[in-house]
Design a protein around this motif. Structure first.
Motif, mmCIF file in Angstrom:
data_model
loop_
_atom_site.group_PDB
_atom_site.id
_atom_site.type_symbol
_atom_site.label_atom_id
_atom_site.label_comp_id
_atom_site.label_asym_id
_atom_site.label_seq_id
_atom_site.Cartn_x
_atom_site.Cartn_y
_atom_site.Cartn_z
ATOM 1 N N GLU A 170 -48.264 61.970 -11.248
ATOM 2 C CA GLU A 170 -47.157 61.025 -11.392
ATOM 3 C C GLU A 170 -46.414 60.846 -10.071
ATOM 4 O O GLU A 170 -46.014 59.726 -9.713
ATOM 5 C CB GLU A 170 -46.200 61.525 -12.476
ATOM 6 C CG GLU A 170 -45.042 60.584 -12.761
ATOM 7 C CD GLU A 170 -44.095 61.125 -13.810
ATOM 8 O OE1 GLU A 170 -43.189 60.393 -14.238
ATOM 9 O OE2 GLU A 170 -44.252 62.308 -14.193
ATOM 10 N N SER A 171 -46.220 61.945 -9.333
ATOM 11 C CA SER A 171 -45.560 61.849 -8.031
ATOM 12 C C SER A 171 -46.356 60.959 -7.080
ATOM 13 O O SER A 171 -45.776 60.192 -6.296
ATOM 14 C CB SER A 171 -45.388 63.250 -7.428
ATOM 15 O OG SER A 171 -44.585 64.073 -8.248
ATOM 16 N N LEU A 172 -47.678 61.053 -7.128
ATOM 17 C CA LEU A 172 -48.501 60.212 -6.263
ATOM 18 C C LEU A 172 -48.335 58.735 -6.599
ATOM 19 O O LEU A 172 -48.375 57.878 -5.703
ATOM 20 C CB LEU A 172 -49.970 60.618 -6.393
ATOM 21 C CG LEU A 172 -50.383 61.879 -5.627
ATOM 22 C CD1 LEU A 172 -51.824 62.248 -5.962
ATOM 23 C CD2 LEU A 172 -50.240 61.666 -4.126
ATOM 24 N N ILE A 173 -48.162 58.420 -7.868
ATOM 25 C CA ILE A 173 -47.929 57.023 -8.254
ATOM 26 C C ILE A 173 -46.638 56.513 -7.622
ATOM 27 O O ILE A 173 -46.574 55.393 -7.084
ATOM 28 C CB ILE A 173 -47.879 56.887 -9.780
ATOM 29 C CG1 ILE A 173 -49.227 57.262 -10.409
ATOM 30 C CG2 ILE A 173 -47.502 55.457 -10.178
ATOM 31 C CD1 ILE A 173 -50.371 56.398 -9.974
ATOM 32 N N TYR A 174 -45.579 57.337 -7.668
ATOM 33 C CA TYR A 174 -44.317 56.943 -7.035
ATOM 34 C C TYR A 174 -44.493 56.797 -5.525
ATOM 35 O O TYR A 174 -43.927 55.873 -4.913
ATOM 36 C CB TYR A 174 -43.238 57.976 -7.339
ATOM 37 C CG TYR A 174 -42.843 58.051 -8.798
ATOM 38 C CD1 TYR A 174 -42.788 56.914 -9.582
ATOM 39 C CD2 TYR A 174 -42.538 59.275 -9.396
ATOM 40 C CE1 TYR A 174 -42.437 56.984 -10.918
ATOM 41 C CE2 TYR A 174 -42.177 59.351 -10.737
ATOM 42 C CZ TYR A 174 -42.125 58.200 -11.493
ATOM 43 O OH TYR A 174 -41.777 58.256 -12.811
ATOM 44 N N TYR A 175 -45.255 57.676 -4.927
ATOM 45 C CA TYR A 175 -45.494 57.595 -3.484
ATOM 46 C C TYR A 175 -46.244 56.312 -3.136
ATOM 47 O O TYR A 175 -45.928 55.647 -2.145
ATOM 48 C CB TYR A 175 -46.287 58.813 -3.014
ATOM 49 C CG TYR A 175 -45.425 59.990 -2.616
ATOM 50 C CD1 TYR A 175 -44.184 60.194 -3.188
ATOM 51 C CD2 TYR A 175 -45.848 60.898 -1.654
ATOM 52 C CE1 TYR A 175 -43.397 61.260 -2.826
ATOM 53 C CE2 TYR A 175 -45.058 61.977 -1.281
ATOM 54 C CZ TYR A 175 -43.837 62.150 -1.874
ATOM 55 O OH TYR A 175 -43.039 63.202 -1.506
#
Length: 311
Positions: A170-175
């Motif tokens: 999920e953090s990678l999606i935000y990044y």
């Protein structure tokens, strides 16, 4: 809190003067917001956007200045979640001054280490480059954490490791979203640099930022794809292990069911009382035959029911 800096000898030096070339508004209170609104002519929407973590990156062109909303990475929250967040900051740039509006005072840390700072434009470009390098550094950390989680998952198969991998994905999606929107800002800034006749060195730095941002975006995209595949594979592996465990439990039940059946039939005192006038070697075989007939009838009924649903 307001921090003021003056450009001197290629770096930022704290100063108390009101004519500071670089000002940092860290989590501004109501009085500091009034300064931004009245003295620097910043509108309320722009100020709210600068402090909104969900705001999308953008750039606004005004006759005397530029206003940028820039997405920057936050430090890992740690703990059991292992989440990497992004936040927003506002950058009000003019040839004579740079205003930075952020939730904390870490935006100006480490500036001037790569190149000397002689103007607010140098500070702006170095700040953008610094944030971009933070993204690259966090992606490396995410890769290392993913490898460690993979090893832990192989050893223990605990759900919390799978949940941590979900959080990293999920953090990678935000990044990816933040880096992509930052890339649009850099492209528009590059076009403006030519019209405003920035120096060739500044335009070259913007070109380098665009290239590095694209590389960072591709890297985050690859990591996100790999993470999605790993999560699906780990989920399937966990399901296979659960199915294997259920299969073993079923085999154990199959072994003990006949024993339980024999023990149950042998211990039926009521049946023995009801068939007291009949020899046991006749009563018990008849009882077993009735059980088999009942089981056959149930099996036939279930097969017809399954065939009716399949049709």
């Amino acid at each position: 809190m307001i921090k003021r800096f003056q450009l001197d000898r290629g770096g930022l030096l704290p100063t108390a003067g009101l004519d500071a070339q670089v000002l940092l508004f860290c989590a501004p209170d109501s009085a500091e917001r009034d300064v931004l609104l009245n003295d620097f002519k910043l509108d309320e929407h722009a100020l709210a956007s600068a402090l909104d973590p969900d705001e999308v990156s953008r750039i606004e062109f005004h006759p005397d200045n530029l206003f940028l909303i820039w997405k920057r990475p936050e430090s890992c929250s740690g703990g059991a979640s292992l989440a990497f967040e992004v936040s927003s900051c506002g950058l009000l740039f003019s040839p004579q001054r740079l205003l930075v509006i952020a939730h904390d005072d870490s935006q100006l840390n480490g500036l001037g280490a790569r190149q000397p700072l002689h103007s607010p434009l140098d500070v702006l470009l170095d700040l953008l480059a610094n944030n971009l390098h933070h993204y690259l550094g966090h992606l490396k950390v995410i890769k290392l954490i993913a490898r460690e989680l993979q090893q832990r998952f192989n050893e223990s198969m605990e759900n919390r490791h799978l949940i941590q991998m979900f959080n990293l994905s999920e953090s990678l999606i935000y990044y990816i979203n933040a880096i992509h929107s930052n890339g649009a800002v850099l492209s528009r800034l590059r076009n403006h640099a030519e019209k405003a006749q920035f120096s060739a060195e500044a335009i070259g730095l913007i070109d380098d930022l665009i290239i590095e941002n694209n590389q960072c975006y591709k890297q985050a995209e690859i990591y996100s794809t790999v993470f999605s595949g790993l999560i699906d594979a780990r989920g399937n592996l966990m399901n296979n292990n659960t199915n294997s465990l259920l299969r073993k439990l079923t085999l154990i039940n199959v072994v003990f069911l006949p024993l339980n059946l024999i023990a149950s039939i042998g211990g039926m005192s009521e049946f023995s009382m009801m068939t007291a006038g009949t020899p046991w070697w006749i009563a018990y075989p008849l009882f077993l035959a009735a059980m088999l007939l009942g089981a056959g009838g149930m099996l036939l009924g279930l097969r017809r029911l399954a065939a009716g649903k399949g049709a």
